[in-house]
Write a protein that holds these residues in place. Structure first.
Motif, PDB file in Angstrom:
ATOM      1  N   ILE A 186       0.760  -1.203   0.103  1.00  0.00           N
ATOM      2  CA  ILE A 186      -0.030  -0.136   0.010  1.00  0.00           C
ATOM      3  C   ILE A 186       0.781   1.328   0.026  1.00  0.00           C
ATOM      4  N   ILE A 187       0.491   2.333  -0.953  1.00  0.00           N
ATOM      5  CA  ILE A 187       0.949   3.623  -0.840  1.00  0.00           C
ATOM      6  C   ILE A 187       0.126   4.292  -0.209  1.00  0.00           C
ATOM      7  N   TYR A 188       0.668   4.809   0.949  1.00  0.00           N
ATOM      8  CA  TYR A 188      -0.028   5.926   1.913  1.00  0.00           C
ATOM      9  C   TYR A 188       0.289   7.288   1.580  1.00  0.00           C
ATOM     10  N   VAL A 189      -0.631   8.131   1.434  1.00  0.00           N
ATOM     11  CA  VAL A 189      -0.631   9.676   0.961  1.00  0.00           C
ATOM     12  C   VAL A 189      -1.031  10.428   2.283  1.00  0.00           C
ATOM     13  N   GLY A 190      -0.314  11.430   2.777  1.00  0.00           N
ATOM     14  CA  GLY A 190      -0.809  12.409   3.804  1.00  0.00           C
ATOM     15  C   GLY A 190      -0.026  13.697   3.620  1.00  0.00           C
ATOM     16  N   ASP A 191      -0.939  14.520   4.444  1.00  0.00           N
ATOM     17  CA  ASP A 191      -0.173  15.919   4.524  1.00  0.00           C
ATOM     18  C   ASP A 191       0.345  16.268   6.062  1.00  0.00           C
ATOM     19  N   HIS A 192       0.571  15.328   6.876  1.00  0.00           N
ATOM     20  CA  HIS A 192       0.981  15.501   8.011  1.00  0.00           C
ATOM     21  C   HIS A 192       1.995  14.704   8.572  1.00  0.00           C
ATOM     22  N   ALA A 193       2.653  15.080   9.553  1.00  0.00           N
ATOM     23  CA  ALA A 193       3.784  14.143   9.827  1.00  0.00           C
ATOM     24  C   ALA A 193       3.376  12.959  10.316  1.00  0.00           C
ATOM     25  N   ARG A 194       2.287  12.841  11.261  1.00  0.00           N
ATOM     26  CA  ARG A 194       1.639  11.642  11.877  1.00  0.00           C
ATOM     27  C   ARG A 194       1.153  10.772  10.463  1.00  0.00           C
ATOM     28  N   ASP A 195       0.755  11.160   9.518  1.00  0.00           N
ATOM     29  CA  ASP A 195       0.397  10.303   8.226  1.00  0.00           C
ATOM     30  C   ASP A 195       1.490   9.385   7.907  1.00  0.00           C
ATOM     31  N   ILE A 196       2.653  10.255   7.548  1.00  0.00           N
ATOM     32  CA  ILE A 196       3.788   9.601   7.192  1.00  0.00           C
ATOM     33  C   ILE A 196       4.232   8.700   8.076  1.00  0.00           C
ATOM     34  N   GLU A 197       4.367   9.127   9.412  1.00  0.00           N
ATOM     35  CA  GLU A 197       4.764   8.252  10.649  1.00  0.00           C
ATOM     36  C   GLU A 197       4.023   7.141  10.606  1.00  0.00           C
ATOM     37  N   CYS A 198       2.661   7.098  10.489  1.00  0.00           N
ATOM     38  CA  CYS A 198       1.728   5.959  10.499  1.00  0.00           C
ATOM     39  C   CYS A 198       2.170   4.916   9.573  1.00  0.00           C
ATOM     40  N   GLY A 199       2.058   5.497   7.934  1.00  0.00           N
ATOM     41  CA  GLY A 199       2.547   4.567   7.082  1.00  0.00           C
ATOM     42  C   GLY A 199       4.033   3.983   7.221  1.00  0.00           C
TER      43      GLY A 199
ATOM     44  N   CYS B 174       4.694   0.662   4.898  1.00  0.00           N
ATOM     45  CA  CYS B 174       4.209   1.235   3.524  1.00  0.00           C
ATOM     46  C   CYS B 174       5.089   2.196   2.870  1.00  0.00           C
ATOM     47  N   PRO B 175       5.272   2.285   1.533  1.00  0.00           N
ATOM     48  CA  PRO B 175       6.013   3.508   1.102  1.00  0.00           C
ATOM     49  C   PRO B 175       5.153   4.592   1.154  1.00  0.00           C
ATOM     50  N   THR B 176       5.575   5.867   1.460  1.00  0.00           N
ATOM     51  CA  THR B 176       4.735   6.874   1.574  1.00  0.00           C
ATOM     52  C   THR B 176       4.846   8.085   0.612  1.00  0.00           C
ATOM     53  N   ILE B 177       3.850   9.173   0.544  1.00  0.00           N
ATOM     54  CA  ILE B 177       3.952  10.348  -0.299  1.00  0.00           C
ATOM     55  C   ILE B 177       3.601  11.422   0.576  1.00  0.00           C
ATOM     56  N   ALA B 178       4.355  12.504   0.941  1.00  0.00           N
ATOM     57  CA  ALA B 178       4.002  13.567   1.288  1.00  0.00           C
ATOM     58  C   ALA B 178       2.990  14.587   0.575  1.00  0.00           C
ATOM     59  N   ALA B 179       2.055  14.849   0.808  1.00  0.00           N
ATOM     60  CA  ALA B 179       1.577  15.738   0.103  1.00  0.00           C
ATOM     61  C   ALA B 179       1.619  17.462   0.295  1.00  0.00           C
TER      62      ALA B 179
END
Length: 230
Positions: free
Chosen positions: A170-183, A188-193
């Motif tokens: 799963i690629i997880y995309v988020g606009d907050h540090a907590r999103d990226i930490e979660c992924g 998960c690979p992550t994308i910072a929005a």
């Protein structure tokens, strides 16, 4: 932080998004609601950009921003409840997908990938918002569905279970540090929005996301490169 040229070979089966500030631009409705509440308290409106940059931190942060109160202060909880009551009546008036999201979702579906949402927004607001915008993700995970909300990785582990894949698929995309930490903690690979609700003091690079985008459509090329490695 990896660039698209440094993507590890792996099979990607799904893309999961944070909601406010990543998939949907919900800030205009929060701007209206917070300033409406300030007007009821005989206070002048706040600048829309100031409110926008706080939306991802939730209703409590908006009350603190709007009225200078801490959660422990008298009057905080009544204001929070009034804010949420106003938001319930105004949650999909001006909210809309960010530029490029519609095209991105079509691409994801054309590639036979699943997509979902993992948000800290309670289900009571998330469900009607998605219905109003005619969005039908393959899974929706709210704080109501987990014991530990983001940044804990439980949301992504549940997403993997519901989408019938491993978290690393799963690629997880988020606009907050907590999103990226979660992924990241879920594997998960992550994308910072970077187009989302980013506070002035935020250092996006410090989040250690796998990728960073300034527009939603940039994610298409990233996903394509993952698929090419499958």
């Amino acid at each position: 932080m990896q660039t698209p040229n440094e993507i590890e070979p792996r099979s990607i089966k799904a893309v999961v998004f944070d909601l406010d500030g990543t998939l949907l631009d919900t800030a205009p409705d929060f701007v209206y609601v917070l300033n409406k509440l300030r007007d009821e308290e005989n206070l002048p409106p706040l600048d829309a950009t100031t409110i926008r940059n706080t939306v991802s931190d939730g209703a409590r942060a908006l009350v603190t921003l709007g009225f200078g109160l801490l959660e422990s202060d008298d009057g905080f909880e009544p204001l929070r409840l009034r804010l949420l009551a106003l938001y319930t009546k105004h949650l999909a008036v001006k909210s809309a997908p960010f530029a490029g999201i519609t095209e991105l979702l079509k691409f994801i579906q054309d590639q036979k990938l699943s997509w979902g949402i993992a948000t800290n927004k309670p289900e009571v607001y998330t469900t009607p918002l998605l219905a109003a915008l005619d969005l039908t993700p393959d899974c929706v995970i709210c704080p109501d569905h987990v014991e530990n909300r983001k940044p804990h990785p439980e949301s992504m582990h549940l997403a993997a279970k519901l989408l019938h894949c491993a978290p690393e698929e799963i690629i997880y995309v988020g606009d907050h540090a907590r999103d990226i930490e979660c992924g990241r903690e879920a594997g998960c690979p992550t994308i910072a929005a970077a187009y989302g609700y980013i506070n002035n003091h935020d250092d996006i690079d410090s989040w250690q996301a796998t990728h960073r985008v300034s527009h939603a459509q940039e994610m298409i090329a990233i996903i394509q490169r993952y698929l090419a490695k499958s």
